[in-house]
Design an enzyme around this catalytic site. Sequence first.
Site, PDB file in Angstrom:
ATOM      1  N   LYS A 143      44.378  40.089  43.536  1.00 59.13           N
ATOM      2  CA  LYS A 143      43.976  38.754  44.014  1.00 59.13           C
ATOM      3  C   LYS A 143      43.556  38.842  45.467  1.00 59.13           C
ATOM      4  CE  LYS A 143      43.431  37.041  41.154  1.00 59.13           C
ATOM      5  NZ  LYS A 143      43.612  37.407  39.814  1.00 59.13           N
TER       6      LYS A 143
ATOM      7  N   TRP B 294      22.584  38.238  38.403  1.00 59.40           N
ATOM      8  CA  TRP B 294      23.561  39.113  39.057  1.00 59.40           C
ATOM      9  C   TRP B 294      22.971  40.510  38.928  1.00 59.40           C
ATOM     10  CZ3 TRP B 294      26.980  43.174  37.901  1.00 59.40           C
ATOM     11  CH2 TRP B 294      28.072  43.323  38.767  1.00 59.40           C
TER      12      TRP B 294
ATOM     13  N   ASN C 137      19.767  37.894  30.065  1.00 63.67           N
ATOM     14  CA  ASN C 137      21.094  38.388  30.466  1.00 63.67           C
ATOM     15  C   ASN C 137      21.313  39.695  29.732  1.00 63.67           C
ATOM     16  OD1 ASN C 137      21.414  35.931  31.645  1.00 63.67           O
ATOM     17  ND2 ASN C 137      23.111  35.263  30.353  1.00 63.67           N
ATOM     18  N   GLY C 138      21.938  40.670  30.395  1.00 63.26           N
ATOM     19  CA  GLY C 138      22.236  41.937  29.719  1.00 63.26           C
ATOM     20  C   GLY C 138      21.427  43.067  30.325  1.00 63.26           C
TER      21      GLY C 138
ATOM     22  N   GLU D  95      40.200  40.782  45.903  1.00 62.16           N
ATOM     23  CA  GLU D  95      39.060  40.070  45.328  1.00 62.16           C
ATOM     24  C   GLU D  95      38.517  38.990  46.258  1.00 62.16           C
ATOM     25  OE1 GLU D  95      39.287  39.567  40.523  1.00 62.16           O
ATOM     26  OE2 GLU D  95      40.941  38.680  41.631  1.00 62.16           O
TER      27      GLU D  95
ATOM     28  N   ARG E   7      30.012  31.959  37.498  1.00 63.38           N
ATOM     29  CA  ARG E   7      29.966  33.262  36.838  1.00 63.38           C
ATOM     30  C   ARG E   7      29.630  34.382  37.814  1.00 63.38           C
ATOM     31  NH1 ARG E   7      28.669  32.600  31.112  1.00 63.38           N
ATOM     32  NH2 ARG E   7      27.375  34.452  31.130  1.00 63.38           N
TER      33      ARG E   7
ATOM     34  N   LYS F 248      32.483  36.190  37.180  1.00 68.55           N
ATOM     35  CA  LYS F 248      33.581  35.640  36.378  1.00 68.55           C
ATOM     36  C   LYS F 248      33.616  36.277  35.004  1.00 68.55           C
ATOM     37  CE  LYS F 248      36.880  32.769  35.425  1.00 68.55           C
ATOM     38  NZ  LYS F 248      38.161  33.187  36.023  1.00 68.55           N
TER      39      LYS F 248
ATOM     40  N   CYS G 250      24.909  37.026  34.949  1.00 64.96           N
ATOM     41  CA  CYS G 250      23.721  36.180  34.814  1.00 64.96           C
ATOM     42  C   CYS G 250      23.981  34.957  33.928  1.00 64.96           C
ATOM     43  CB  CYS G 250      22.588  36.965  34.172  1.00 64.96           C
ATOM     44  SG  CYS G 250      22.222  38.495  35.006  1.00 64.96           S
TER      45      CYS G 250
ATOM     46  N   HIS H 131      55.720  59.415  47.529  1.00 63.57           N
ATOM     47  CA  HIS H 131      54.759  60.377  46.986  1.00 63.57           C
ATOM     48  C   HIS H 131      53.338  60.095  47.461  1.00 63.57           C
ATOM     49  CE1 HIS H 131      57.903  62.045  44.491  1.00 63.57           C
ATOM     50  NE2 HIS H 131      58.217  60.802  44.127  1.00 63.57           N
TER      51      HIS H 131
ATOM     52  N   GLU I  45      48.724  42.789  40.352  1.00 67.79           N
ATOM     53  CA  GLU I  45      47.945  41.545  40.247  1.00 67.79           C
ATOM     54  C   GLU I  45      47.877  40.849  41.614  1.00 67.79           C
ATOM     55  OE1 GLU I  45      45.908  40.325  38.315  1.00 67.79           O
ATOM     56  OE2 GLU I  45      45.858  38.203  38.783  1.00 67.79           O
TER      57      GLU I  45
END
Length: 609
Positions: A486, A75, A100-101, A489, A27, A604, A2, A505, A482
Amino acid sequence: MCGIVAATARREVSAILLEGLRRLEYRGYDSAGLALIDSDHNLLLHKRQGKVAELEQAQAMDPKYGCVGIAHTRWATHGAPSAANAHPHISGERVAVVHNGIIENNEALRAELQAAGYEFLSGTDTEVIVHLLHQQLQSSQSLLQAMQTVVERLEGAYALAAIDVAHPDEVIATREGSPLVIGVGIGENFLASDALALRQVTDRFIYLEEGDLVRMTASSLQIYDANGNRIERTISQLAAHEEATGLGDYEHYMLKEIYEQPRALAATVPATGAHDIADEAFGTGAAAVFDRVQAVQIVACGTSFHAGMVARYWLEELAGIPCAVEVASEFRYRKRVQHPGTLLVTVSQSGETADTLAALRNATEAEFISSLVISNVDHSSLVRESDLVFLTRAGAEIGVASTKAFTTQLVAFLMLTLVLGRRRNLSPEAASAMVSALHKLPDYVEQTLKLDPLIKDMASAFILRHHALFLGRGIQYPIALEGALKLKEISYIHAEAYPAGELKHGPLALVDADMPVVAVAPGDELMEKLKSNIEEVRSRGAELYVFADENAGFLDDPRVHVLRMPHCPELLKPIVYTVALQLLAYHVAVQKGTDVDKPRNLAKSVTVE
Ligand code: G6P
């Protein structure tokens, strides 16, 4: 996550609020809204599910104007993404709140307010705040006093801003666990969750501390600390070049940020000392702390966690220091045993990630001799609350998928390895070789960027796939992780990374002609082992994409596609190979037509747990 923007001015502020929201879009969010008090002291509201552009369209079709207002990108946490759940929330047609929160005791408060006759129009936790504020205003002298009483009842994390038609010139705001910054103007004042949102109107900022409560009008600012004492907080002036965020000629921020890496990496290595790195690069008092360090505990989330995983190889192999790495959301909740003399290192691009911040806050003096943060954002909560600080110089990172922040974090860790290593078994010659390699790094990254057209061609093979497997060995295993992160995402292709030795395995069962396999194979001492893993994959009919040193001797065949990477020092390979994997993910996403800079459901800056 948010975002909040608020303004009190003598001019009309709806356009400033909307521009602020647009700047906070990176964000991550799913709905947006704004509330204004007009010159007749009416409360006006627009809320939309979806993008800020839809809110702008609503404003264009039905303009609402005022000199005082609050705005928000949401969000979803409590309650689905919808216009009804979008902020601002209002009560009694007079008070509006953005938040926010998360309010943890919202269910108990909701029941209490419903019993008192308040009707709830949303499924959010935030709505309890606005009704509490409305209730409190019946008996309070001022909006400030009412807010002071309300926050005493809230449990959880929040940044809040409120307006009330009975106090038509002011915005009241407070923070506890979520960031908030005041933008100081001339005859006008602003507020936002990120200074970036206000760069269009001011370059002077006050970063609020935990528990601060603010009353803001166009011509005045009053700040009270957590104990209710009136205080002055320092104004920081941002330099003109800081936080420049235009797209320039690039189609996406992610691509721009990938291409900015040579500059960002060069800026992160201190210009001083051609042969060494000064302890002071990590803050005053760093030398005394580093003298006592016997072990390192790294804590982070997401991409920053992968930087920590790479660092473990360097710290143990080159500096001879025991190192553990853990994701913050696990670390913060478990009973831990630390080596004596352990340094806590948190890593966070934003400096605001809730779990990483909580990990720092619950680390005790008995466990750690000191705390160091590696962050990209000055004035962030982690930066303010850590003993030592290393600021990466990546510049503002807007794309949700982290790129230049990650590679600059790796540079920071190489420097940490060096300063800790020279107190142990790192020879002056080896230290000097590390510094000179760091100075050459931007060149190797430039050379890798030149491979972009080849990587773009390679990407086209992935767009119809549903899965991809990434393999790496040793220090390249976290780089494979990583690379897979990427890809998932931003392209929404399910991608997993495995240490190549684990192939037999489990993951080998999944390998067939529909599973492209990406191998990060720089050509180090584990090369021969990796080559046999690659054979195991190839014989199952998979298409292989090998990122290998140009001298590694990999040959193309119809199912093995080799990207020949510039030959560079071992030390730099994790960074250089990352750049190629970033480009691969980027091109797959672009060719699939996803929202590259703002992938669905992701944020973000993850400021809630
Ligand atoms: C989110 C972002 C990631 C980032 C992670 C940790 O998930 O989308 O790109 O790596 O948070 O963020 P931090 O700011 O702490 O590095």
